[in-house]
Each structure stands twice: as structure tokens, then as C-alpha cells.
Write a protein that holds these residues in place. Structure first.
Motif, PDB file in Angstrom:
ATOM      1  N   ARG A  24     -18.885 -21.573 -15.694  1.00  0.00           N
ATOM      2  CA  ARG A  24     -18.857 -22.799 -16.491  1.00  0.00           C
ATOM      3  C   ARG A  24     -19.844 -22.754 -17.649  1.00  0.00           C
ATOM      4  O   ARG A  24     -19.554 -23.200 -18.759  1.00  0.00           O
ATOM      5  N   ARG A  25     -21.014 -22.201 -17.404  1.00  0.00           N
ATOM      6  CA  ARG A  25     -22.011 -22.161 -18.481  1.00  0.00           C
ATOM      7  C   ARG A  25     -21.569 -21.245 -19.601  1.00  0.00           C
ATOM      8  O   ARG A  25     -21.685 -21.579 -20.776  1.00  0.00           O
ATOM      9  N   ARG A  26     -21.040 -20.071 -19.257  1.00  0.00           N
ATOM     10  CA  ARG A  26     -20.542 -19.166 -20.291  1.00  0.00           C
ATOM     11  C   ARG A  26     -19.376 -19.788 -21.032  1.00  0.00           C
ATOM     12  O   ARG A  26     -19.234 -19.656 -22.245  1.00  0.00           O
ATOM     13  N   PHE A  27     -18.505 -20.469 -20.284  1.00  0.00           N
ATOM     14  CA  PHE A  27     -17.349 -21.112 -20.898  1.00  0.00           C
ATOM     15  C   PHE A  27     -17.785 -22.174 -21.901  1.00  0.00           C
ATOM     16  O   PHE A  27     -17.286 -22.251 -23.021  1.00  0.00           O
ATOM     17  N   GLY A  28     -18.772 -22.991 -21.509  1.00  0.00           N
ATOM     18  CA  GLY A  28     -19.255 -24.030 -22.406  1.00  0.00           C
ATOM     19  C   GLY A  28     -19.878 -23.463 -23.653  1.00  0.00           C
ATOM     20  O   GLY A  28     -19.650 -23.947 -24.769  1.00  0.00           O
ATOM     21  N   ALA A  29     -20.661 -22.404 -23.503  1.00  0.00           N
ATOM     22  CA  ALA A  29     -21.293 -21.794 -24.675  1.00  0.00           C
ATOM     23  C   ALA A  29     -20.259 -21.218 -25.618  1.00  0.00           C
ATOM     24  O   ALA A  29     -20.372 -21.332 -26.840  1.00  0.00           O
ATOM     25  N   LEU A 136     -16.728 -33.243 -22.445  1.00  0.00           N
ATOM     26  CA  LEU A 136     -15.992 -32.239 -23.211  1.00  0.00           C
ATOM     27  C   LEU A 136     -15.643 -31.016 -22.365  1.00  0.00           C
ATOM     28  O   LEU A 136     -14.500 -30.552 -22.368  1.00  0.00           O
ATOM     29  N   LEU A 137     -16.619 -30.489 -21.635  1.00  0.00           N
ATOM     30  CA  LEU A 137     -16.350 -29.299 -20.834  1.00  0.00           C
ATOM     31  C   LEU A 137     -15.302 -29.556 -19.760  1.00  0.00           C
ATOM     32  O   LEU A 137     -14.486 -28.684 -19.450  1.00  0.00           O
ATOM     33  N   ASP A 138     -15.307 -30.752 -19.201  1.00  0.00           N
ATOM     34  CA  ASP A 138     -14.292 -31.098 -18.211  1.00  0.00           C
ATOM     35  C   ASP A 138     -12.898 -31.116 -18.842  1.00  0.00           C
ATOM     36  O   ASP A 138     -11.919 -30.638 -18.251  1.00  0.00           O
TER      37      ASP A 138
END
Length: 237
Positions: A24-29, A136-138
Motif C-alpha cells: 500500500r505504501r509503495r502504491f500510494g507513493a 484517495l488511496l482507498d
């Protein structure tokens, strides 16, 4: 149906992701670092004049079998570049994009006598950027899933159906032997599925190939949707 002059714009960009197993963190970045596709400015609707300039037309189609809106934009070549039926490229945008993005491609292909149909995918389009930024990430994660990947392929096939149906003014103007699927990022995954890629689910291959496409253009494809083991994942056949 609205008809507009095609106005040059800066190249739009959008981002895509299709792997449910992505951290999730990589995806958000990755998503937040990407630019949102710029919107094309349009003049008021007007009749299409006799001209050697390329034009685009916007359509608001509805697939009643899925109760799903499929907005599209068709870039049509200038008269001077046409010599009989024209080739067609059907383009799928990345996650958070729209039919208005990648205008430089539509304009460039039109200048070379190639029509292009832009499909907007309402489940994973520019509306993802709207609303509460905390969520946003969701929203992005929910859009980049297997179900939406499949719906995207149906959007593209439906859009091509509408453009080629007998009551369409473009029915006889498109070269059926030169229809190409193209896409960027999440749209590249859409393109792969449409041109023969398969994924195994519960021991069975899933395939949504559209035989009308004779070639494909794949730009910056991320890991195939939902796949974590790429050695035994998608196959093209």
C-alpha cells in the motif's frame, strides 16, 4: 453528440496499477508522484466544416446490458490524409485518466491518417481524484482490481461495436483489417487482455480477447492485474 475543433494541448499523463498484492505504501507513493492528465480546452459546439484540419468528436454512449456509461472521444483524420478506409486505434487510459488525455497521440495519429477512439472507463477514471483526499488511496486501490480490469475490456469492445454498427457514419470509413488496441499503464493491461492474455483463476483460464484487434500498442504496463507470481501468470496466445 458534440463536435469540437481539436486544439493542441500538452501531453497528458495518468497512472495505473493492477496488482492487489502491491504494498500500500509503495502504491500510494507511485500514484501521488504521478501527474493527473491535463484536460483539453474546447471551443463551443459547432458543425464540422469542410477542412483539412483534424477534428475530434465526443460521444456519451451507454451500455444498457451493464447499465454503464461509456464516454468516448474520436479523433478523425483530416481529409487530405485519407485514402480510402482509415486505420483505427482504440485507446484505453491509465488509472485516473479520461478520454481527454493523451491528446498529443490523437493529434499525431490523425496527422498521419489514422483515426483513434478514446474510451473512458467510469470505474477507474478521473473521478477518482475527486472527493476527500484522505480516502484517495482507498478509491485508487478499489479501482485497480480484477473486476474493473474486466469491465474495462467490455468498455472497449462496446465502444468498438458502437463505432462500427451499421447506423454509424463511420461504418464503411474504417478499415476492419487495421484495427489496433492500445493503452497506457492500467490501460496497457486492458490492451493485453483484449489481444489474448489469459490469467488462471481457480484452475481455469480467463480470457476476453476481441478478435477484431489485429495488433496492440502497450505503454508502461504494470504487473498484470492481481498477479503476484509472474512466472506462472498471464499468457498470450
Amino acid at each position: 453528440m458534440a463536435i469540437f475543433d481539436a486544439i493542441p494541448s500538452q501531453p497528458g499523463t495518468s497512472t495505473g496499477a493492477a496488482s492487489r498484492g502491491l504494498d500500500r505504501r509503495r502504491f500510494g507513493a507511485m500514484v501521488l508522484a504521478a501527474s493527473v492528465g491535463s484536460l483539453v480546452q474546447c471551443r463551443p459546439a459547432m458543425a464540422l466544416p469542410a477542412s483539412d484540419e483534424a477534428r475530434f468528436l465526443d460521444f456519451e454512449w451507454v451500455d444498457t446490458t451493464r447499465d454503464r456509461v461509456v464516454p468516448t472521444r474520436l479523433y478523425w483524420p483530416a481529409a487530405a490524409t485519407q485514402n480510402g478506409p482509415v486505420p483505427l486505434i482504440v485507446f484505453s487510459h491509465g488509472l485516473g485518466g479520461s478520454r481527454k488525455g493523451y491528446s498529443y497521440l490523437g493529434e499525431g495519429w490523425s496527422a498521419r491518417g489514422v483515426a483513434s477512439l478514446r474510451i473512458q472507463h467510469v470505474g477507474s477514471d478521473e473521478t477518482l481524484w475527486q472527493g476527500n483526499p484522505i480516502m484517495l488511496l482507498d478509491r485508487l486501490g478499489g479501482a485497480a482490481d480484477e473486476r474493473e480490469a474486466i469491465e474495462r475490456t467490455r468498455d472497449v469492445s462496446f465502444g468498438l461495436d458502437r463505432l462500427l454498427q451499421r447506423d454509424s457514419p463511420f461504418h464503411t470509413a474504417i478499415d476492419r483489417k487495421r484495427i489496433v488496441a492500445a493503452g497506457h499503464s492500467f490501460g496497457a493491461n486492458t490492451t493485453l487482455i483484449l489481444t489474448g492474455a489469459q490469467v488462471i483463476r481457480d484452475g481455469k483460464p480467463l480470457g476476453f480477447r476481441d478478435p477484431r484487434f489485429t495488433a496492440s500498442i502497450v505503454i508502461s504496463a504494470p504487473p498484470f492485474y492481481g498477479e503476484t507470481d509472474l512466472t506462472g501468470g498471464p499468457r498470450v496466445g
